[in-house]
Design a protein around this motif. Structure first.
Motif, PDB file in Angstrom:
ATOM      1  N   SER A   1       0.814  -1.218   0.000  1.00  0.00           N
ATOM      2  CA  SER A   1       0.000   0.000   0.000  1.00  0.00           C
ATOM      3  C   SER A   1       0.844   1.263   0.000  1.00  0.00           C
ATOM      4  O   SER A   1       0.321   2.361  -0.206  1.00  0.00           O
TER       5      SER A   1
ATOM      6  N   SER B   1       1.893   4.696  -4.211  1.00  0.00           N
ATOM      7  CA  SER B   1       0.800   5.672  -4.298  1.00  0.00           C
ATOM      8  C   SER B   1      -0.273   5.263  -5.288  1.00  0.00           C
ATOM      9  O   SER B   1      -1.435   5.671  -5.161  1.00  0.00           O
ATOM     10  N   CYS B   2       0.068   4.441  -6.284  1.00  0.00           N
ATOM     11  CA  CYS B   2      -0.908   4.040  -7.293  1.00  0.00           C
ATOM     12  C   CYS B   2      -1.758   2.846  -6.851  1.00  0.00           C
ATOM     13  O   CYS B   2      -2.654   2.422  -7.585  1.00  0.00           O
TER      14      CYS B   2
ATOM     15  N   ARG C   1      -4.609  13.416  -0.379  1.00  0.00           N
ATOM     16  CA  ARG C   1      -5.906  13.639  -1.001  1.00  0.00           C
ATOM     17  C   ARG C   1      -6.262  15.123  -0.963  1.00  0.00           C
ATOM     18  O   ARG C   1      -6.047  15.804   0.043  1.00  0.00           O
TER      19      ARG C   1
ATOM     20  N   LYS D   1      -5.631  -3.653  -6.534  1.00  0.00           N
ATOM     21  CA  LYS D   1      -6.462  -2.736  -7.313  1.00  0.00           C
ATOM     22  C   LYS D   1      -5.721  -1.421  -7.454  1.00  0.00           C
ATOM     23  O   LYS D   1      -5.421  -0.763  -6.460  1.00  0.00           O
ATOM     24  N   GLU D   2      -5.409  -1.051  -8.686  1.00  0.00           N
ATOM     25  CA  GLU D   2      -4.658   0.175  -8.926  1.00  0.00           C
ATOM     26  C   GLU D   2      -5.603   1.367  -9.110  1.00  0.00           C
ATOM     27  O   GLU D   2      -6.738   1.219  -9.580  1.00  0.00           O
ATOM     28  N   ARG D   3      -5.118   2.539  -8.741  1.00  0.00           N
ATOM     29  CA  ARG D   3      -5.889   3.758  -8.964  1.00  0.00           C
ATOM     30  C   ARG D   3      -5.927   4.066 -10.459  1.00  0.00           C
ATOM     31  O   ARG D   3      -4.947   3.858 -11.176  1.00  0.00           O
TER      32      ARG D   3
ATOM     33  N   GLU E   1      -4.616   1.281  -4.751  1.00  0.00           N
ATOM     34  CA  GLU E   1      -5.824   1.699  -4.031  1.00  0.00           C
ATOM     35  C   GLU E   1      -6.180   0.713  -2.924  1.00  0.00           C
ATOM     36  O   GLU E   1      -6.567   1.114  -1.824  1.00  0.00           O
ATOM     37  N   SER E   2      -6.056  -0.580  -3.197  1.00  0.00           N
ATOM     38  CA  SER E   2      -6.364  -1.582  -2.173  1.00  0.00           C
ATOM     39  C   SER E   2      -5.565  -2.850  -2.451  1.00  0.00           C
ATOM     40  O   SER E   2      -5.178  -3.125  -3.583  1.00  0.00           O
TER      41      SER E   2
ATOM     42  N   SER F   1      -6.665  10.655  -8.973  1.00  0.00           N
ATOM     43  CA  SER F   1      -7.736   9.661  -9.080  1.00  0.00           C
ATOM     44  C   SER F   1      -9.092  10.329  -8.924  1.00  0.00           C
ATOM     45  O   SER F   1      -9.200  11.516  -8.589  1.00  0.00           O
TER      46      SER F   1
ATOM     47  N   ASN G   1     -11.113   9.958  -6.620  1.00  0.00           N
ATOM     48  CA  ASN G   1     -11.291  10.346  -5.213  1.00  0.00           C
ATOM     49  C   ASN G   1     -10.385  11.492  -4.800  1.00  0.00           C
ATOM     50  O   ASN G   1     -10.326  11.836  -3.620  1.00  0.00           O
TER      51      ASN G   1
ATOM     52  N   VAL H   1      -6.975  11.643  -5.052  1.00  0.00           N
ATOM     53  CA  VAL H   1      -5.691  11.221  -4.497  1.00  0.00           C
ATOM     54  C   VAL H   1      -4.591  11.421  -5.532  1.00  0.00           C
ATOM     55  O   VAL H   1      -4.745  11.031  -6.702  1.00  0.00           O
TER      56      VAL H   1
END
Length: 297
Positions: free
Chosen positions: A112, A115-116, A191, A135-137, A118-119, A157, A159, A161
């Motif tokens: 995590s 930075s790219c 963010r 899961k990538e941004r 997401e989860s 992103s 969101n 970010v």
């Protein structure tokens, strides 16, 4: 009297001899003790015992030796821009090489840090496999921030970010450059304030349309207003007919506003008047010619 006793003794002796005779299955074959066992049964029993011992050894090896001694096998899924070799190198820094030592929580924290990402989800599969889904941004816009004293183009992103990945930021013309955001002190993984997230959602929605509207826009500038409000300035891609034209718009960026902008630019291209500004705010359309007052339409 003596004769009678002698006869009885003879009968007893003959009866003993008859019972002891081999032909009658006497002492030489009592209860079948003289029969030999089948050697095939003995061999079968030995084979079964050997197989059971091998199965027991395999079970011990599978449940104890492999998880504790064999190298862990890591498999990734969901990767789009990240290189699995880079992720493996990052996991190797954890210092765990076997399945039993692999710390799922620490692996999630380690991956995590990109930075790219997401989860991250980590599943340990007995006896030696680890399945990691990432899961990538997805970038909807890009901007410029200062990293280690140098300007760098990074992605944003939906969101809000900030992140970067191995893909070229400028490769996709449908990802617009957004300027005027409060980027001072911002670093990768941070963010933007919540008031800018609707803008990113609007950009993402337009970017998913089949028409590539953002390929006609070189920059979207955010103009900060009082009380936390903002407006937008769109800069169309420059050409010989409209250089340095800016389009004023309100904070609601949608397909209708972009369609109107493109129609007006087509009109500007068809006339000789040099236009420096087009205003789409407040439900009306106006333009400002170079060195002239604005004209309402």
């Amino acid at each position: 009297m003596s004769g009678t006793v002698s006869v009885k003794s003879d009968f007893r002796s003959m009866d003993f001899l008859l019972k002891s005779s081999p032909s009658e299955g006497g002492a030489f074959d009592v209860a079948g003790e003289g029969k030999k066992r089948d050697p095939r049964i003995t061999i079968a029993k030995v084979v079964v015992l050997i197989l059971l011992a091998l199965l027991a050894l395999e079970a011990v090896f599978y449940t104890m030796v492999i998880p504790c001694l064999a190298p862990v096998k890591v498999e990734f899924s969901g990767l789009k821009t990240l290189d699995s070799r880079l992720l493996l190198e990052k996991l190797e820094d954890m210092g765990t090489v076997t399945w039993i030592e692999f710390d799922s929580g620490r692996a999630v924290d380690t991956l995590s840090s990109f930075s790219c990402v997401e989860s991250v989800s980590v599943d340990k599969v007995f006896p030696d496999r680890v399945l990691i889904n990432i899961k990538e941004r997805q970038p909807v816009a890009k901007t410029i921030i200062s990293i280690n004293g140098r300007s760098a183009t990074v992605q944003i992103s939906e969101n809000g970010v900030l992140f970067t990945n191995t893909a070229s930021v400028s490769a996709d013309s449908n990802i617009p450059l957004v300027s005027g955001l409060p980027v001072e002190g911002m670093q990768l993984g941070m963010r933007f304030p919540s008031k800018f997230r609707p803008l990113m959602a609007q950009i993402a929605s337009i970017g998913n349309l089949p028409q590539k509207y953002f390929s006609a826009i070189s920059e979207i500038q955010v103009l900060q207003k009082e009380y936390g409000n903002y407006e937008l300035v769109l800069y169309p891609v420059q050409n010989q007919n409209h250089n340095h034209i800016k389009v004023l718009a309100d904070r609601s960026l949608n397909e209708e506003a972009l369609k109107r902008m493109l129609v007006i630019l087509d009109v500007v291209n068809s006339i000789e008047l040099k236009v420096s500004e087009i205003d789409l705010r407040y439900g009306s359309i106006s333009y400002k010619a170079e060195a002239q007052a604005s004209v309402d339409r």
